[in-house]
Design a protein around this motif. Structure first.
Motif, PDB file in Angstrom:
ATOM      1  N   HIS A  69      34.521  27.638   7.961  1.00  0.00           N
ATOM      2  CA  HIS A  69      35.649  27.040   7.238  1.00  0.00           C
ATOM      3  C   HIS A  69      35.367  27.002   5.736  1.00  0.00           C
ATOM      4  O   HIS A  69      36.222  27.374   4.916  1.00  0.00           O
ATOM      5  CB  HIS A  69      35.911  25.620   7.748  1.00  0.00           C
ATOM      6  CG  HIS A  69      37.019  24.920   7.017  1.00  0.00           C
ATOM      7  ND1 HIS A  69      38.353  25.192   7.237  1.00  0.00           N
ATOM      8  CD2 HIS A  69      36.989  23.970   6.035  1.00  0.00           C
ATOM      9  CE1 HIS A  69      39.096  24.449   6.443  1.00  0.00           C
ATOM     10  NE2 HIS A  69      38.293  23.693   5.704  1.00  0.00           N
ATOM     11  N   GLU A  70      34.170  26.581   5.379  1.00  0.00           N
ATOM     12  CA  GLU A  70      33.777  26.541   3.970  1.00  0.00           C
ATOM     13  C   GLU A  70      33.828  27.941   3.358  1.00  0.00           C
ATOM     14  O   GLU A  70      34.236  28.122   2.200  1.00  0.00           O
ATOM     15  CB  GLU A  70      32.365  25.964   3.853  1.00  0.00           C
ATOM     16  CG  GLU A  70      31.864  25.811   2.428  1.00  0.00           C
ATOM     17  CD  GLU A  70      30.439  25.273   2.361  1.00  0.00           C
ATOM     18  OE1 GLU A  70      29.825  25.385   1.286  1.00  0.00           O
ATOM     19  OE2 GLU A  70      29.943  24.764   3.390  1.00  0.00           O
ATOM     20  N   THR A  71      33.440  28.927   4.147  1.00  0.00           N
ATOM     21  CA  THR A  71      33.456  30.321   3.700  1.00  0.00           C
ATOM     22  C   THR A  71      34.870  30.777   3.376  1.00  0.00           C
ATOM     23  O   THR A  71      35.114  31.416   2.345  1.00  0.00           O
ATOM     24  CB  THR A  71      32.844  31.221   4.795  1.00  0.00           C
ATOM     25  OG1 THR A  71      31.470  30.860   4.971  1.00  0.00           O
ATOM     26  CG2 THR A  71      32.933  32.692   4.426  1.00  0.00           C
ATOM     27  N   ALA A  72      35.815  30.455   4.254  1.00  0.00           N
ATOM     28  CA  ALA A  72      37.199  30.867   4.035  1.00  0.00           C
ATOM     29  C   ALA A  72      37.784  30.200   2.798  1.00  0.00           C
ATOM     30  O   ALA A  72      38.462  30.855   1.987  1.00  0.00           O
ATOM     31  CB  ALA A  72      38.038  30.552   5.260  1.00  0.00           C
ATOM     32  N   VAL A  73      37.539  28.907   2.620  1.00  0.00           N
ATOM     33  CA  VAL A  73      38.054  28.195   1.447  1.00  0.00           C
ATOM     34  C   VAL A  73      37.499  28.826   0.171  1.00  0.00           C
ATOM     35  O   VAL A  73      38.236  29.069  -0.797  1.00  0.00           O
ATOM     36  CB  VAL A  73      37.699  26.697   1.524  1.00  0.00           C
ATOM     37  CG1 VAL A  73      38.027  25.996   0.213  1.00  0.00           C
ATOM     38  CG2 VAL A  73      38.437  26.028   2.683  1.00  0.00           C
ATOM     39  N   TRP A  74      36.203  29.102   0.167  1.00  0.00           N
ATOM     40  CA  TRP A  74      35.563  29.725  -0.999  1.00  0.00           C
ATOM     41  C   TRP A  74      36.198  31.078  -1.287  1.00  0.00           C
ATOM     42  O   TRP A  74      36.489  31.418  -2.445  1.00  0.00           O
ATOM     43  CB  TRP A  74      34.070  29.880  -0.732  1.00  0.00           C
ATOM     44  CG  TRP A  74      33.227  30.331  -1.882  1.00  0.00           C
ATOM     45  CD1 TRP A  74      32.553  29.533  -2.758  1.00  0.00           C
ATOM     46  CD2 TRP A  74      32.942  31.694  -2.264  1.00  0.00           C
ATOM     47  NE1 TRP A  74      31.854  30.317  -3.659  1.00  0.00           N
ATOM     48  CE2 TRP A  74      32.079  31.636  -3.387  1.00  0.00           C
ATOM     49  CE3 TRP A  74      33.320  32.930  -1.776  1.00  0.00           C
ATOM     50  CZ2 TRP A  74      31.603  32.778  -4.013  1.00  0.00           C
ATOM     51  CZ3 TRP A  74      32.852  34.082  -2.408  1.00  0.00           C
ATOM     52  CH2 TRP A  74      32.006  33.992  -3.512  1.00  0.00           C
ATOM     53  N   ALA A  75      36.418  31.875  -0.237  1.00  0.00           N
ATOM     54  CA  ALA A  75      36.976  33.215  -0.421  1.00  0.00           C
ATOM     55  C   ALA A  75      38.401  33.165  -0.965  1.00  0.00           C
ATOM     56  O   ALA A  75      38.769  33.950  -1.850  1.00  0.00           O
ATOM     57  CB  ALA A  75      36.946  33.975   0.904  1.00  0.00           C
ATOM     58  N   TRP A  76      39.228  32.247  -0.425  1.00  0.00           N
ATOM     59  CA  TRP A  76      40.585  32.112  -0.956  1.00  0.00           C
ATOM     60  C   TRP A  76      40.551  31.738  -2.436  1.00  0.00           C
ATOM     61  O   TRP A  76      41.301  32.292  -3.252  1.00  0.00           O
ATOM     62  CB  TRP A  76      41.373  31.056  -0.170  1.00  0.00           C
ATOM     63  CG  TRP A  76      41.922  31.545   1.139  1.00  0.00           C
ATOM     64  CD1 TRP A  76      41.442  31.274   2.383  1.00  0.00           C
ATOM     65  CD2 TRP A  76      43.063  32.401   1.329  1.00  0.00           C
ATOM     66  NE1 TRP A  76      42.211  31.903   3.344  1.00  0.00           N
ATOM     67  CE2 TRP A  76      43.217  32.587   2.721  1.00  0.00           C
ATOM     68  CE3 TRP A  76      43.968  32.999   0.463  1.00  0.00           C
ATOM     69  CZ2 TRP A  76      44.241  33.369   3.259  1.00  0.00           C
ATOM     70  CZ3 TRP A  76      44.994  33.783   0.992  1.00  0.00           C
ATOM     71  CH2 TRP A  76      45.116  33.962   2.366  1.00  0.00           C
ATOM     72  N   ASN A  77      39.686  30.800  -2.803  1.00  0.00           N
ATOM     73  CA  ASN A  77      39.596  30.383  -4.206  1.00  0.00           C
ATOM     74  C   ASN A  77      39.143  31.541  -5.096  1.00  0.00           C
ATOM     75  O   ASN A  77      39.662  31.734  -6.205  1.00  0.00           O
ATOM     76  CB  ASN A  77      38.636  29.207  -4.348  1.00  0.00           C
ATOM     77  CG  ASN A  77      39.201  27.927  -3.766  1.00  0.00           C
ATOM     78  OD1 ASN A  77      40.409  27.779  -3.621  1.00  0.00           O
ATOM     79  ND2 ASN A  77      38.330  26.985  -3.427  1.00  0.00           N
ATOM     80  N   GLU A  78      38.156  32.296  -4.619  1.00  0.00           N
ATOM     81  CA  GLU A  78      37.670  33.439  -5.398  1.00  0.00           C
ATOM     82  C   GLU A  78      38.753  34.496  -5.539  1.00  0.00           C
ATOM     83  O   GLU A  78      38.913  35.092  -6.614  1.00  0.00           O
ATOM     84  CB  GLU A  78      36.440  34.049  -4.708  1.00  0.00           C
ATOM     85  CG  GLU A  78      35.173  33.257  -4.878  1.00  0.00           C
ATOM     86  CD  GLU A  78      34.692  33.255  -6.317  1.00  0.00           C
ATOM     87  OE1 GLU A  78      34.421  34.350  -6.854  1.00  0.00           O
ATOM     88  OE2 GLU A  78      34.592  32.161  -6.900  1.00  0.00           O
ATOM     89  N   TYR A  79      39.488  34.739  -4.452  1.00  0.00           N
ATOM     90  CA  TYR A  79      40.536  35.750  -4.518  1.00  0.00           C
ATOM     91  C   TYR A  79      41.636  35.328  -5.500  1.00  0.00           C
ATOM     92  O   TYR A  79      42.078  36.134  -6.333  1.00  0.00           O
ATOM     93  CB  TYR A  79      41.136  36.013  -3.137  1.00  0.00           C
ATOM     94  CG  TYR A  79      42.277  37.006  -3.214  1.00  0.00           C
ATOM     95  CD1 TYR A  79      42.050  38.309  -3.649  1.00  0.00           C
ATOM     96  CD2 TYR A  79      43.580  36.626  -2.934  1.00  0.00           C
ATOM     97  CE1 TYR A  79      43.081  39.210  -3.786  1.00  0.00           C
ATOM     98  CE2 TYR A  79      44.624  37.524  -3.067  1.00  0.00           C
ATOM     99  CZ  TYR A  79      44.361  38.824  -3.487  1.00  0.00           C
ATOM    100  OH  TYR A  79      45.398  39.708  -3.633  1.00  0.00           O
ATOM    101  N   ILE A  80      42.058  34.070  -5.418  1.00  0.00           N
ATOM    102  CA  ILE A  80      43.093  33.577  -6.338  1.00  0.00           C
ATOM    103  C   ILE A  80      42.627  33.719  -7.787  1.00  0.00           C
ATOM    104  O   ILE A  80      43.392  34.148  -8.665  1.00  0.00           O
ATOM    105  CB  ILE A  80      43.442  32.116  -5.999  1.00  0.00           C
ATOM    106  CG1 ILE A  80      44.177  32.052  -4.642  1.00  0.00           C
ATOM    107  CG2 ILE A  80      44.292  31.481  -7.094  1.00  0.00           C
ATOM    108  CD1 ILE A  80      44.287  30.658  -4.060  1.00  0.00           C
ATOM    109  N   ALA A  81      41.368  33.393  -8.027  1.00  0.00           N
ATOM    110  CA  ALA A  81      40.825  33.484  -9.393  1.00  0.00           C
ATOM    111  C   ALA A  81      40.706  34.930  -9.867  1.00  0.00           C
ATOM    112  O   ALA A  81      40.707  35.189 -11.078  1.00  0.00           O
ATOM    113  CB  ALA A  81      39.463  32.800  -9.455  1.00  0.00           C
TER     114      ALA A  81
END
Length: 331
Positions: free
Chosen positions: A263-275
């Protein structure tokens, strides 16, 4: 008899020692991915998931990634995680012909923006869909839904308004949603494997294609495309999937560690992608691509033009109206 009992005791002790040694050595998880190591979700597995499970488990869990199709193509990876020849995979939705509900990953104009998609696929809807997926494929467990990309259209020919689609030839994935989108926008669709797409664009077999900017950059398509229309018509997901019997073999604490880390991995990835979106746009513009961001008015026109496709999909799939409304209403 005493000698036999002594032998049995020795064998039992040896087995116990071996078992303890195996537990102490821990488990190494192989993770197959069809994506380049630079993709935000692939990076998240390397930079978040693996360090987290290794640290939180005290070393009883370790992992190794095999990116860019090293262990096979997407279908190979899907078959492998179902059968247990590989413990975890990062893939898209090659199973959508077996399980139509996974078409939700390619549903057009479903989100207000990428932040909306992140809320959906890191929240309760994601868990509900993971539970339904496990019932359909009992040997699997979706650990997390990460970002694939917000898909855009690019072309060699001018592409800055809705009218520019007319008469153009686009490579589209072998998926009725993607093909239908191109056709309803007045273009023609041609199915070409991703590995052959650069050459097809370079030689003019097709004028353009649809992919996220992250893919257009990683695959070098910007070298043979002059225009990009930032439609964000589909915000697709990548699924991080485990072999369920493997998960069952872990201790309860190890299972918790894996699921929390995913779950932490997915949240991090979404944030990185948005950025990364602004940086990707700037990169393309610096390399001579004319990037046009869609206006709200143009988006509504695209939705109107493709509404017959949506109506057809709703007519085919009894799950679609309820789920798409649930997603669109998620705040």
């Amino acid at each position: 008899m005493k000698r036999l009992m002594a032998l049995v005791a020795a064998v039992t002790m040896a087995l116990n020692v071996a078992a303890c040694g195996s537990e102490a050595e821990g488990r190494t998880i192989r993770i197959g991915s069809n994506w380049a190591a630079t993709h935000p979700m692939a990076r998240a597995i390397d930079e978040v998931f693996i360090p987290t499970i290794e640290r939180e488990s005290g070393g009883t869990l370790t992992a190794e990634t095999f990116h860019a199709g090293t262990l096979g193509n997407e279908i190979d990876l899907w078959d492998g995680v179902r059968l247990g020849t590989i413990e975890m995979v990062l893939i898209g939705t090659p199973m959508n012909q077996e399980y139509s509900q996974m078409l939700i990953s390619d549903w057009p104009f479903l989100y207000e923006d990428i932040e909306h998609a992140k809320r959906v696929w890191t929240g309760p809807i994601a868990q509900e869909q993971s539970d339904a997926f496990a019932k359909k494929f009992p040997t699997t467990e979706i650990l997390a839904w990460g970002p694939n990309s917000a898909r855009t259209f690019s072309s060699k020919r001018p592409l800055t308004t809705v009218e520019d689609f007319s008469g153009q030839k686009f490579r589209m994935p072998s998926n009725p949603i993607h093909i239908g989108l191109a056709e309803h926008l007045g273009a023609s669709a041609q199915v070409i494997p991703l590995g052959d797409l650069f050459t097809s664009l370079e030689t003019g077999v097709v004028d353009g294609q649809d992919n996220g900017m992250v893919t257009i950059i990683s695959e070098g398509f910007y070298e043979v495309q002059d225009y990009l229309y930032e439609t964000n018509h589909i915000i697709a997901t990548l699924e991080f999937i485990a072999h369920a019997p493997f998960m069952d073999e872990l201790t309860e604490e190890e299972q918790r560690i894996v699921r929390d880390a995913a779950h932490e991995t997915a949240v991090w990835a979404w944030n990185e992608y948005i950025a990364s979106v602004d940086a990707d746009r700037a990169f393309l513009e610096e390399h001579g691509v004319t990037v046009t961001q869609i206006t709200p008015e143009e988006r509504e026109r695209l939705i109107d033009m493709t509404q017959p496709l949506i109506d057809d999909l709703h007519a085919q799939y009894d799950w679609s109206e309820e789920l798409t409304q649930q997603i669109m209403n998620a705040k």
